[in-house]
Design a protein around this motif. Sequence first.
Motif, PDB file in Angstrom:
ATOM      1  N   THR A 261       0.842  -1.194   0.000  1.00  0.00           N
ATOM      2  CA  THR A 261       0.000   0.000   0.000  1.00  0.00           C
ATOM      3  C   THR A 261       0.881   1.250   0.000  1.00  0.00           C
TER       4      THR A 261
ATOM      5  N   LEU B 263      -5.202   7.946  -0.639  1.00  0.00           N
ATOM      6  CA  LEU B 263      -4.857   6.682  -1.304  1.00  0.00           C
ATOM      7  C   LEU B 263      -4.078   5.757  -0.390  1.00  0.00           C
TER       8      LEU B 263
ATOM      9  N   ASP C 229      -4.365   3.345   1.598  1.00  0.00           N
ATOM     10  CA  ASP C 229      -4.498   1.889   1.653  1.00  0.00           C
ATOM     11  C   ASP C 229      -4.531   1.223   0.281  1.00  0.00           C
ATOM     12  N   ARG C 230      -4.263   2.012  -0.757  1.00  0.00           N
ATOM     13  CA  ARG C 230      -4.310   1.429  -2.102  1.00  0.00           C
ATOM     14  C   ARG C 230      -2.934   0.875  -2.475  1.00  0.00           C
ATOM     15  N   PRO C 231      -2.912  -0.311  -3.134  1.00  0.00           N
ATOM     16  CA  PRO C 231      -1.612  -0.813  -3.599  1.00  0.00           C
ATOM     17  C   PRO C 231      -0.985   0.188  -4.564  1.00  0.00           C
TER      18      PRO C 231
ATOM     19  N   ARG D 160      -1.507   0.417  -8.310  1.00  0.00           N
ATOM     20  CA  ARG D 160      -2.761   0.863  -8.902  1.00  0.00           C
ATOM     21  C   ARG D 160      -2.918   2.385  -8.825  1.00  0.00           C
ATOM     22  N   LEU D 161      -1.811   3.091  -8.670  1.00  0.00           N
ATOM     23  CA  LEU D 161      -1.877   4.556  -8.696  1.00  0.00           C
ATOM     24  C   LEU D 161      -1.590   5.046 -10.112  1.00  0.00           C
TER      25      LEU D 161
ATOM     26  N   GLU E 284       0.432  10.134  -9.252  1.00  0.00           N
ATOM     27  CA  GLU E 284       0.322   9.706  -7.856  1.00  0.00           C
ATOM     28  C   GLU E 284       1.562   8.909  -7.448  1.00  0.00           C
TER      29      GLU E 284
END
Lengths: 236, 300
Positions: free
Chosen positions: A95, A129, A131-133, A136-137, A141
């Motif tokens: 993340t 963002l 907690d997003r892997p 996948r940005l 970002e």
Amino acid sequence: MSAVLEVSGLEVFYGASQILFGIDLKIEQGQTMALLGRNGAGKSTTMKAIAGVVAPRAGRIAFGGKQMAGMKPYAVARLGLAYVPEDRQVFPEHTVRDNLLIAAKKGPQGQDEWTVSRIWQVLPLLERLRDRPAGRLSGGEQQALVIGRALMGNPTMLLLDEPSEGLAPIVVSSIGDLLRALRAQGATVLIAEQNMHFCLGVASDAVVIDKGKIVYRDNIAGLRENAEVRSQYLAM
Amino acid sequence: MDLDALGRCVSTASCLVTQTTSGLIAGLLLFLVAAGLTLIFGVLKVVNFAHGTFYMLGGYIAFTTLQVTESYTLAVLAGGAAMAVFGIFFERALIARVYGQDVLMQLLVCYAVVLIFDDLVKMVWGADFLAMGMPPAFQVPPLFIAGGIVPPFYAVLIGIALVIAIALAASLSGTRAGKTVLAAAQNPTMVSALGVNTDRLFAVVFAIGAALAGLGGALAAPVRSLTPGMGFSVLIDSFIVTVIGGMGSIAGALLASVGVGLIRGFGTIGFPTFTDGLIYVAMIIVLLLRPTGLFGREVV
Ligand SMILES: Nc1ncnc2c1ncn2[C@@H]1O[C@H](COP(=O)(O)OP(=O)(O)OP(=O)(O)O)[C@@H](O)[C@H]1O
Ligand SMILES: [Mg+2]
């Protein structure tokens, strides 16, 4: 003023082909130096050699007076130099927050002002963002993330390789804002770029590299006025 | 082939319990060894052909420690700790020289160590089979579960192996050190550029992998006999499990080990002469359906 980073006679080979032919660079405390040059001029190779990612064949690299040519990347990082590679290299399955935490360390003099919450303050888009892997940005970002990740190590100098490459203008301008803010706080930065306009807005000084040699050096105002150098080496 | 016997066993609670337990302990002991192998491969990208040697040494060291101290707990800890230390030396002195090299170079280095230590074990402990025997603490009447016989030692083994499996998975995905290891598995240069001493990290990961094999050997010693060269069949089984589960996947290693253990447990009843064959058949089926193994990812 004494140089923070001093590179002299740097030569790098990839296999049998020589890429850098004796690079000399001197960056002083508080400078934001732009390393400008065309595709394939040797900007990334210079950055990698300073960061310890590729080993130079010859030359000296002194950081804060300490010789570091040939050191491993982690040893360079622990001296206070943070490297942000051209292709960003986020840890895609981790993340955003974990990408930052993996990089957390004290600076060489025990500095610890950079924390995850301070990164959220200067790069607010990352907090949403968190907690997003990272894989996948968007590109912008990810660029913000790797700059944040570099800061988490509380470095005394940043090496940024093409931070504006492939990014939408709005993202480029927000990264420019961050770099100006860092510069105002006295940060020392070396930015490799092809995007001269971006550098005119953030850098204090500039050097131009062509075919593995430094061909021009001046402050940023000097480069702005010098149409000849710009057209000869920067295709502008 | 004796499908009747298999049918009778599966429909009798006591046989079911007995075979499931023996399959589970075989599988979980194998998991400890295979988890070390897959961890080392996943992070260091080295195929540790000497992994069976760690298993063997763990067993022999536990054997002697038990004789000297009469404590099986100490014996198991000694087997694991000795292999952790041995693993650090092995990685720094030998494996570190073959990172990124041809797998044949890795094979050569490891095979030399296998041969040397098989002979050293012969010199120290003799060439004959040694039996550790059940440690005194476990020389108690067996448990009966649904009419099936379960030695208490088996229950303890299953518990220990599961605790280790959970601890390993939780520390990899839930701690900062574990996350750093996972990041280094994918991009060691970037992790190093962030100031992490990747040389030390690799040595520690190798030591953990070696310790898992040593623990496996020490825990298996009471239920198997010790012999020089005993590491070889365990190494082969560990490779099978790693291939079925997916190279580098701990969860895959767990699932595949338990599967292989259960196939062994019930295979000996239904297919007494083809038990190993069943395992290869299982491996082939998995590879046909998923070439990277159950939990594997494409290797670039
Ligand atoms: N790993 C490598 N092996 C061989 N040659 C390489 C390698 N990396 C770069 N080069 C070559 O070295 C030269 C300099 O590359 P470098 O990446 O330093 O240029 P650059 O100035 O960063 O260019 P760009 O603006 O495209 O990023 C190029 O000719 C490139 O083809
Ligand atoms: Mg480049």
